[in-house]
Every structure is written in structure tokens, then in C-alpha cells.
Scaffold this motif. Structure first.
Motif, PDB file in Angstrom:
ATOM      1  N   ARG A   1       0.824  -1.199   0.000  1.00  0.00           N
ATOM      2  CA  ARG A   1       0.000   0.000   0.000  1.00  0.00           C
ATOM      3  C   ARG A   1       0.863   1.257   0.000  1.00  0.00           C
ATOM      4  O   ARG A   1       0.557   2.243  -0.672  1.00  0.00           O
TER       5      ARG A   1
ATOM      6  N   ASP B   1      -6.840   2.906  -1.905  1.00  0.00           N
ATOM      7  CA  ASP B   1      -7.304   1.541  -1.672  1.00  0.00           C
ATOM      8  C   ASP B   1      -7.738   0.868  -2.968  1.00  0.00           C
ATOM      9  O   ASP B   1      -7.409  -0.306  -3.210  1.00  0.00           O
TER      10      ASP B   1
ATOM     11  N   TYR C   1      -4.567   0.027  -5.019  1.00  0.00           N
ATOM     12  CA  TYR C   1      -3.756  -1.015  -4.395  1.00  0.00           C
ATOM     13  C   TYR C   1      -4.439  -2.377  -4.496  1.00  0.00           C
ATOM     14  O   TYR C   1      -3.814  -3.367  -4.908  1.00  0.00           O
ATOM     15  N   GLU C   2      -5.716  -2.438  -4.154  1.00  0.00           N
ATOM     16  CA  GLU C   2      -6.421  -3.720  -4.179  1.00  0.00           C
ATOM     17  C   GLU C   2      -6.485  -4.298  -5.589  1.00  0.00           C
ATOM     18  O   GLU C   2      -6.331  -5.508  -5.788  1.00  0.00           O
TER      19      GLU C   2
END
Length: 287
Positions: free
Chosen positions: A160, A184, A187-188
């Protein structure tokens, strides 16, 4: 920033994921090529503004997001352009405006050259269709994005904090304004096993790199190059060159932004692009 429910479409043997928002003039949004990028991660902040009076088709380009992670052979931009036109055929879109960031903009420029009757206008942000420029050599010989992707997936692999550093160093001007939700999402998505597999390979799964110098002269559609004053990849001298290479080029340079204008300053981005679209209703055409 949670994406709406998406749809899937088959197009010339590949499967695309896309969002279909709003009604009005068909407008196709094509995102950039950074790790974890999707149509929604790149255009989510500005999409509701465009969807107020346009049909917004926000596409995950092939090898990204929920679209197929197919291997690409032959010239890469030709491949993407052909498949995007096939997607338009599947969705019943005869002609569209294109709003694009980085990688997606190069796809759209190639498409406009190869399939001119399918493009009403182009909005291009941070794209690199040719490998030279007024300040040549380009940063890292034009491979800064590829180097960043290799560094992100290399070493200990994605984290992250590595994603935060990548976005704030190369894509956003004001690191303090990066939303945690955007971080988020990127990154995910970057942890997707198939995307990681592609990143671990050489560039061959992405196709052969193309320089579009000859193709730019064939682009007839009105084009707006909208650029960040502090773009980390290419200074505004570069899109000025591009605007002169196409037949109907325009340039707008926005302050206090880097590579993702549409995310950092969505209100200003929408205003400029809408002004461009509105101007096309009463074009001034030289004799």
C-alpha cells in the motif's frame, strides 16, 4: 468512490468490463496504464458530472481491471484500437467522443487515425504517442511509466505504501489531497493475480510498442490536449507539439496538477472539457 455495478461485453473474441452511466451523447472514457488503474479509479471523481447530460461508457481497457487479461501480439495500439471499435459495435455505438488519460489517450489517437468515422472528438490527457519531443530525450527515455511499474511489482512486491509513493510522485501534484479510497482502489486492484502475472513478464504480453508519428497527421477529429502544468512524465511543450501534429488540435494547460487532472481537479477538468464539447456545436472552420 465505490464503483457502480459494471457490465460485460464480448468484442471480437475478448471480454470487456465497463460502466454505463447517464444518457445523451455517447462518450467513451479510457484510463491510464499505471498499476491498479481501472476506468472507475481514473474517472470516478468526474464521471457523475459528465453523466448529467452524456452517456458515459467507462471502460476497463484490456489487461486491466475486470476486463480480459489477454496476451497481445503485433502492434499494441492497433490491437487496442481494433478491439475498442469492436466493443463499440457490440454496444451499438456508431460514433463517440473520447475522454482519455495517458495509455488510453494513445489508444484513442490510434483509433481516430485508423477508424476516423467512429470518432466525434478527442480529449487527451498525459499520453505519449510519439517517442520524441522538444525536450528530448524524454524522462528515462520515455520509459518512466514502465520503470515505475517494474519497481512497484519488483522487490518485496506490491504494498500500500509503494502505491502511495507511486501515485504521489508521478500522478498527483498535491500528495496531501490523495483520498484514501483512491489509494485503496488502486492497491487492491494491483493485487489481481493475472495483472501481477503480466507485470512479471517482459513487455511482450502487451504487444509491440508503436510510434504514432505518421498516424497523428491522419487524425481529423477535433482534439483537446489537456495537460498538467507539473506532469511528471511530459512537460506542456510535448502536447503543444502533438496539437500541431493533428489536423484540429487544441491545448489547455492546468495549474496545480500533475498527471491525473480529472481526479485532482474534477470540477475544473469537467468545465474545460465541457467548454470544448460545446465549442464543437459552432465550429470555426478556416476557408
Amino acid at each position: 468512490m465505490q464503483p457502480p455495478n459494471g457490465l460485460y461485453a464480448d468484442a471480437d473474441g475478448v471480454k470487456y468490463h465497463y460502466l454505463d452511466l447517464g444518457t445523451g451523447s455517447d462518450t467513451i472514457f479510457l484510463h491510464g496504464g499505471g498499476p491498479g488503474c481501472t476506468g472507475w479509479s481514473d474517472f470516478g471523481p468526474v464521471a457523475p458530472r459528465f453523466a448529467a447530460d452524456r452517456r458515459c461508457l467507462i471502460v476497463d481497457i484490456l489487461q486491466y481491471g475486470k476486463s480480459e487479461k489477454c496476451r497481445i501480439s503485433g502492434p499494441m495500439w492497433d490491437f487496442h484500437a481494433k478491439k475498442t471499435v469492436a466493443l463499440m459495435d457490440t454496444l451499438g455505438v456508431d460514433k463517440a467522443d473520447f475522454v482519455c488519460n495517458s495509455w488510453g489517450g494513445t489508444i484513442a489517437l490510434c483509433l481516430a487515425a485508423r477508424y476516423p468515422d467512429r470518432v466525434r472528438s478527442l480529449v487527451i490527457t498525459g499520453s505519449m504517442p510519439v517517442f520524441y519531443g522538444p525536450l528530448a530525450p524524454l524522462p528515462e527515455n520515455g520509459h518512466r511509466g514502465r520503470a515505475a511499474r517494474d519497481a512497484y511489482y519488483g522487490g518485496e512486491g506490491p504494498t500500500r505504501e509503494k502505491m502511495r509513493r507511486l501515485i504521489t510522485r508521478l500522478e498527483w501534484y498535491d500528495a496531501d489531497r490523495l483520498p484514501e479510497s483512491t489509494l485503496d482502489l488502486r492497491y487492491e486492484q494491483s493485487l489481481d493475480p493475472e495483472e501481477r502475472e503480466l507485470a512479471a513478464m517482459s513487455d511482450s504480453p502487451r504487444g509491440e510498442w508503436q510510434d504514432l508519428t505518421q498516424e497523428l497527421g491522419q487524425v481529423r477529429a477535433p482534439a483537446l490536449f489537456i495537460w498538467g502544468m507539473h506532469d511528471a512524465f511530459l512537460t506542456p511543450d510535448y502536447p503543444l507539439m502533438l496539437a500541431r501534429m493533428v489536423q484540429r488540435g487544441n491545448l489547455h494547460v492546468m495549474d496545480h496538477v500533475s498527471h491525473h487532472l480529472q481526479e485532482e481537479r474534477p470540477v475544473a477538468y469537467h468545465a474545460v472539457v465541457t467548454g470544448f464539447f460545446n465549442s464543437l456545436a459552432n465550429p470555426w472552420v478556416p476557408a
